[in-house]
Design an enzyme around this catalytic site. Structure first.
Site, PDB file in Angstrom:
ATOM      1  N   ARG A  47       0.826  -1.219   0.000  1.00  0.00           N
ATOM      2  CA  ARG A  47       0.000   0.000   0.000  1.00  0.00           C
ATOM      3  C   ARG A  47       0.858   1.265   0.000  1.00  0.00           C
ATOM      4  O   ARG A  47       0.436   2.291  -0.512  1.00  0.00           O
ATOM      5  CB  ARG A  47      -0.925   0.004   1.220  1.00  0.00           C
ATOM      6  CG  ARG A  47      -1.979  -1.088   1.164  1.00  0.00           C
ATOM      7  CD  ARG A  47      -2.835  -1.057   2.401  1.00  0.00           C
ATOM      8  NE  ARG A  47      -3.724   0.094   2.389  1.00  0.00           N
ATOM      9  CZ  ARG A  47      -5.015   0.044   2.080  1.00  0.00           C
ATOM     10  NH1 ARG A  47      -5.565  -1.116   1.785  1.00  0.00           N
ATOM     11  NH2 ARG A  47      -5.762   1.123   2.081  1.00  0.00           N
ATOM     12  N   ASP A  90      -3.683  -0.487  -4.070  1.00  0.00           N
ATOM     13  CA  ASP A  90      -4.799  -0.421  -3.132  1.00  0.00           C
ATOM     14  C   ASP A  90      -5.920  -1.248  -3.763  1.00  0.00           C
ATOM     15  O   ASP A  90      -6.520  -0.846  -4.761  1.00  0.00           O
ATOM     16  CB  ASP A  90      -5.216   1.052  -2.962  1.00  0.00           C
ATOM     17  CG  ASP A  90      -6.445   1.169  -2.077  1.00  0.00           C
ATOM     18  OD1 ASP A  90      -6.968   0.117  -1.637  1.00  0.00           O
ATOM     19  OD2 ASP A  90      -6.887   2.309  -1.846  1.00  0.00           O
ATOM     20  N   LYS A 146       1.732 -18.430   6.183  1.00  0.00           N
ATOM     21  CA  LYS A 146       0.930 -18.753   7.351  1.00  0.00           C
ATOM     22  C   LYS A 146       0.670 -17.469   8.151  1.00  0.00           C
ATOM     23  O   LYS A 146       1.433 -16.526   7.969  1.00  0.00           O
ATOM     24  CB  LYS A 146       1.635 -19.812   8.204  1.00  0.00           C
ATOM     25  CG  LYS A 146       2.788 -19.221   9.079  1.00  0.00           C
ATOM     26  CD  LYS A 146       3.270 -20.171  10.113  1.00  0.00           C
ATOM     27  CE  LYS A 146       3.057 -19.734  11.512  1.00  0.00           C
ATOM     28  NZ  LYS A 146       3.817 -18.578  12.019  1.00  0.00           N
ATOM     29  N   HIS A 176       7.683 -22.332   6.677  1.00  0.00           N
ATOM     30  CA  HIS A 176       9.099 -22.174   6.342  1.00  0.00           C
ATOM     31  C   HIS A 176       9.976 -23.252   6.989  1.00  0.00           C
ATOM     32  O   HIS A 176      11.101 -23.475   6.554  1.00  0.00           O
ATOM     33  CB  HIS A 176       9.600 -20.753   6.629  1.00  0.00           C
ATOM     34  CG  HIS A 176       9.907 -20.467   8.066  1.00  0.00           C
ATOM     35  ND1 HIS A 176       8.944 -20.164   8.976  1.00  0.00           N
ATOM     36  CD2 HIS A 176      11.079 -20.447   8.752  1.00  0.00           C
ATOM     37  CE1 HIS A 176       9.508 -19.965  10.164  1.00  0.00           C
ATOM     38  NE2 HIS A 176      10.815 -20.127  10.059  1.00  0.00           N
ATOM     39  N   LYS A 180      13.764 -25.635   5.669  1.00  0.00           N
ATOM     40  CA  LYS A 180      15.054 -25.691   6.385  1.00  0.00           C
ATOM     41  C   LYS A 180      15.808 -26.956   5.988  1.00  0.00           C
ATOM     42  O   LYS A 180      15.227 -28.040   5.894  1.00  0.00           O
ATOM     43  CB  LYS A 180      14.817 -25.693   7.906  1.00  0.00           C
ATOM     44  CG  LYS A 180      14.331 -24.342   8.440  1.00  0.00           C
ATOM     45  CD  LYS A 180      14.103 -24.403   9.937  1.00  0.00           C
ATOM     46  CE  LYS A 180      13.472 -23.134  10.464  1.00  0.00           C
ATOM     47  NZ  LYS A 180      14.406 -22.084  10.840  1.00  0.00           N
ATOM     48  N   GLU A 214      12.707 -20.926  21.697  1.00  0.00           N
ATOM     49  CA  GLU A 214      13.280 -19.661  21.217  1.00  0.00           C
ATOM     50  C   GLU A 214      13.695 -18.827  22.424  1.00  0.00           C
ATOM     51  O   GLU A 214      13.096 -18.946  23.497  1.00  0.00           O
ATOM     52  CB  GLU A 214      12.233 -18.873  20.430  1.00  0.00           C
ATOM     53  CG  GLU A 214      11.719 -19.590  19.205  1.00  0.00           C
ATOM     54  CD  GLU A 214      10.774 -18.695  18.424  1.00  0.00           C
ATOM     55  OE1 GLU A 214      11.247 -17.975  17.535  1.00  0.00           O
ATOM     56  OE2 GLU A 214       9.571 -18.694  18.723  1.00  0.00           O
ATOM     57  N   ASP A 233       0.615 -19.916  16.609  1.00  0.00           N
ATOM     58  CA  ASP A 233       1.798 -19.386  15.911  1.00  0.00           C
ATOM     59  C   ASP A 233       2.801 -20.499  15.579  1.00  0.00           C
ATOM     60  O   ASP A 233       3.479 -20.432  14.556  1.00  0.00           O
ATOM     61  CB  ASP A 233       2.465 -18.329  16.814  1.00  0.00           C
ATOM     62  CG  ASP A 233       3.627 -17.621  16.147  1.00  0.00           C
ATOM     63  OD1 ASP A 233       3.447 -17.167  15.004  1.00  0.00           O
ATOM     64  OD2 ASP A 233       4.706 -17.522  16.761  1.00  0.00           O
ATOM     65  N   HIS A 238       4.440 -25.376  12.485  1.00  0.00           N
ATOM     66  CA  HIS A 238       5.803 -25.921  12.513  1.00  0.00           C
ATOM     67  C   HIS A 238       5.907 -27.233  13.303  1.00  0.00           C
ATOM     68  O   HIS A 238       6.499 -28.204  12.827  1.00  0.00           O
ATOM     69  CB  HIS A 238       6.783 -24.908  13.107  1.00  0.00           C
ATOM     70  CG  HIS A 238       6.720 -23.546  12.457  1.00  0.00           C
ATOM     71  ND1 HIS A 238       6.512 -23.376  11.112  1.00  0.00           N
ATOM     72  CD2 HIS A 238       6.856 -22.301  12.966  1.00  0.00           C
ATOM     73  CE1 HIS A 238       6.524 -22.083  10.823  1.00  0.00           C
ATOM     74  NE2 HIS A 238       6.722 -21.405  11.935  1.00  0.00           N
TER      75      HIS A 238
HETATM   76  C1  BG6 Z   1       7.374 -17.965  12.793  1.00  0.00           C
HETATM   77  C2  BG6 Z   1       6.651 -17.481  14.017  1.00  0.00           C
HETATM   78  O1  BG6 Z   1       6.528 -18.725  11.978  1.00  0.00           O
HETATM   79  O2  BG6 Z   1       8.483 -18.778  13.185  1.00  0.00           O
HETATM   80  C3  BG6 Z   1       7.589 -16.727  14.943  1.00  0.00           C
HETATM   81  O3  BG6 Z   1       5.580 -16.634  13.623  1.00  0.00           O
HETATM   82  C4  BG6 Z   1       8.810 -17.557  15.263  1.00  0.00           C
HETATM   83  O4  BG6 Z   1       6.930 -16.343  16.136  1.00  0.00           O
HETATM   84  C5  BG6 Z   1       9.452 -18.095  13.985  1.00  0.00           C
HETATM   85  O5  BG6 Z   1       9.734 -16.751  15.970  1.00  0.00           O
HETATM   86  C6  BG6 Z   1      10.564 -19.080  14.289  1.00  0.00           C
HETATM   87  O6  BG6 Z   1      11.234 -19.376  13.113  1.00  0.00           O
HETATM   88  P1  BG6 Z   1      12.790 -19.751  13.120  1.00  0.00           P
HETATM   89  O7  BG6 Z   1      13.095 -20.020  11.686  1.00  0.00           O
HETATM   90  O8  BG6 Z   1      13.495 -18.562  13.688  1.00  0.00           O
HETATM   91  O9  BG6 Z   1      12.906 -20.957  14.007  1.00  0.00           O
END
Ligand code: BG6
Length: 487
Positions: A47, A90, A146, A176, A180, A214, A233, A238
């Site tokens: 935007r 937009d 996601k 993602h 990896k 984390e 999340d 994941h």
């Molecule tokens: C994301 C989450 O999908 O993955 C984040 O929204 C998280 O909250 C992240 O920190 C972790 O990814 P990675 O690659 O750093 O382990």
């Protein structure tokens, strides 16, 4: 599988955090190594009312910030920027959509990949606008970030809306973690070696632990995070993807249908956690102030600046009700502000049926295979060995790990970031490492039941101090059954 590489990549939400932190720096790494198709054009949309130069300056700065100096040069950055154009869009404004339509029609010389990196509630709207402008149909595909929804019902809503313009074979849902290297290596380890398969079942495995810990807090995303929490999340996507890859049956081929058909069977075999099991099989936690890596950090509520019952830690004891895994607990845990950053999968084998060393007092610990995904990628197989010495009172045993350090083993080979892999696959039309609709929805369904159990429990998440391994109830989750977390 589509065979033709995309000629145009259109990124919506390109000025956002993900775009600047991961997407454009990953495209730069691919450009640097000559891995992008020569004719690929990249059209970034958002935007913000920026011109091409201002956007280029933003991208150059993001690349500089995210890429070590030895991995970038003025030339590699300029080569990427030469492909990149920016268009303020937009989607509520027909004139703006007309400009987008003209540009896409002008620039495409073959297939088009649309990448949606906006808030997911816009996905249906973007697809409808693209469809109405005649920009979808054969030769186009869409990649989506996601979270697909907030729960089962909203994920069905988004998937239905996207399905009105793109059929499932042209939809690439990103998790993602699947991009990896370490996660793909799990597949290589399981299905490229004959050694493990005979042992990979309830007869030989006592318990499995999947940890994604984390040290970061909510990193300026408190608004989004407080609506989501760790279950939505991290677990819904994941952790459940890691569980699928660990537990699935061998697919017949490494292709999108074969792999995803096996993953969905695992998700469908997950035993619901509900009723009395909510208390014994699930834990939620929220961090309070503490110290991570000896640095004092505030608690979640202080970071947020408002009271909240959102969980920043989840621990679960899951079961997969099928022949292979009958009776084997899968412990899952993930949290922010934990003692250290570590993602790993640990398979603990059953104890020897009879110890011949018991009279000498030696303890025989069960074997374990630990697949460390990050920060380092290595695989360790924990085995009992004789501790050196004369041992006149009886043999002394000690557990030693056979360690395979993948960073060392492939020290001359560049490790690719997750988005480099996922972009190349989406550009080339290979959806094996993307998530299918039924996976997303089945995962939501399982997670929704636990969230609903939590809502009915008035206590809310248990506190844990930042810099620890979660609330004490996470320890009880395993110890109640005679197990303990690997730390
Ligand atoms: C994301 C989450 O999908 O993955 C984040 O929204 C998280 O909250 C992240 O920190 C972790 O990814 P990675 O690659 O750093 O382990």
């Amino acid at each position: 599988m589509n065979s033709q590489a995309a000629s145009l990549l259109v990124i919506f939400g390109a000025t956002g955090d993900l775009g600047q932190r991961m997407l454009l720096p990953s495209l730069h790494s691919l450009e640097r190594d000559g891995l992008l198709p020569e004719s690929l054009q990249i059209l970034c949309c958002a935007r913000s009312n920026l011109d091409r130069e201002a956007f280029h300056a933003q991208v150059a700065e993001s690349i500089t910030r995210r890429t070590p100096p030895q991995d970038r040069s003025e030339d590699s950055v300029q080569r990427l920027l030469a492909r990149v154009d920016y268009l303020p869009v937009d989607l509520e404004d027909q004139e703006s959509i007309n400009r987008l339509t003209r540009l896409v029609t002008e620039r495409r010389t073959g297939e088009v990949l649309f990448h949606l990196s906006t808030a997911p509630r816009w996905y249906g709207h973007v697809c409808a606008a693209l469809g109405a402008a005649g920009l979808t149909g054969p030769g186009t595909r869409v990649m989506m970030e996601k979270p697909i929804g907030h729960d089962f019902a909203s994920s069905v809503g988004i998937n239905d809306a996207v399905a009105t313009t793109f059929d499932e074979g042209r939809i690439y849902r990103v998790d993602h973690y699947l991009g990896k290297e370490g996660v793909q290596n799990l597949l290589a380890l399981r299905f490229g070696n004959a050694l493990f398969e005979p042992l990979w079942n309830a007869r030989h495995i006592e318990q499995v632990q999947i940890t994604v810990a984390e040290t970061v807090g909510v990193e300026g995303r408190a608004g989004y995070y407080d609506e989501s929490g760790a279950m939505r999340d991290m677990v819904q996507n994941h952790l459940l993807q890691l569980l699928c890859l660990t537990a699935m049956e061998p697919p017949s081929r490494f292709d999108p249908s074969a792999v995803r058909n096996e993953k969905i069977k695992v998700l469908r075999s997950l035993r619901p956690i509900q009723g009395a099991d909510i208390a014994t099989h699930s834990v939620s936690g929220q961090y309070s102030a503490g110290a991570v890596d000896s640095v004092a950090v505030p608690g979640y509520i202080e970071e947020l600046g408002a009271p909240s019952r959102t969980e920043t830690f989840v621990g679960l004891r899951a079961h997969i009700d099928n022949w292979r895994w009958s009776g084997v607990p899968f412990y899952l845990r993930t949290g922010k502000r934990m003692a250290r950053r570590c993602s790993e999968i640990c398979l603990q084998f059953r104890a020897v049926p009879h110890s011949i060393f018991a009279n000498g007092g030696a303890r025989v610990e069960p074997n374990a295979l630990v697949i460390h995904l990050q920060p380092e990628e290595h695989i360790s197989l924990h085995l009992m060995n004789k501790a050196p010495g004369l041992d006149r009172g009886g043999l002394r045993l000690s557990q030693v790990a056979l360690d395979l350090d993948l960073d060392d083993a492939f020290e001359d080979v560049r490790r690719r970031g997750a988005y480099e892999r996922l972009y190349i696959d989406a550009i080339e039309g290979n959806s094996t490492l993307f998530v299918r609709r039924d996976e997303v929805e089945t995962a939501w369904h399982w997670v929704d039941e636990i969230l609903s159990g939590w809502r009915n429990n008035e206590h809310g998440p248990k506190r844990y101090q930042a810099g620890t391994w979660g609330p004490s109830s996470a320890v009880t989750l395993t110890e109640r059954y005679g197990h303990s977390w690997r730390e």
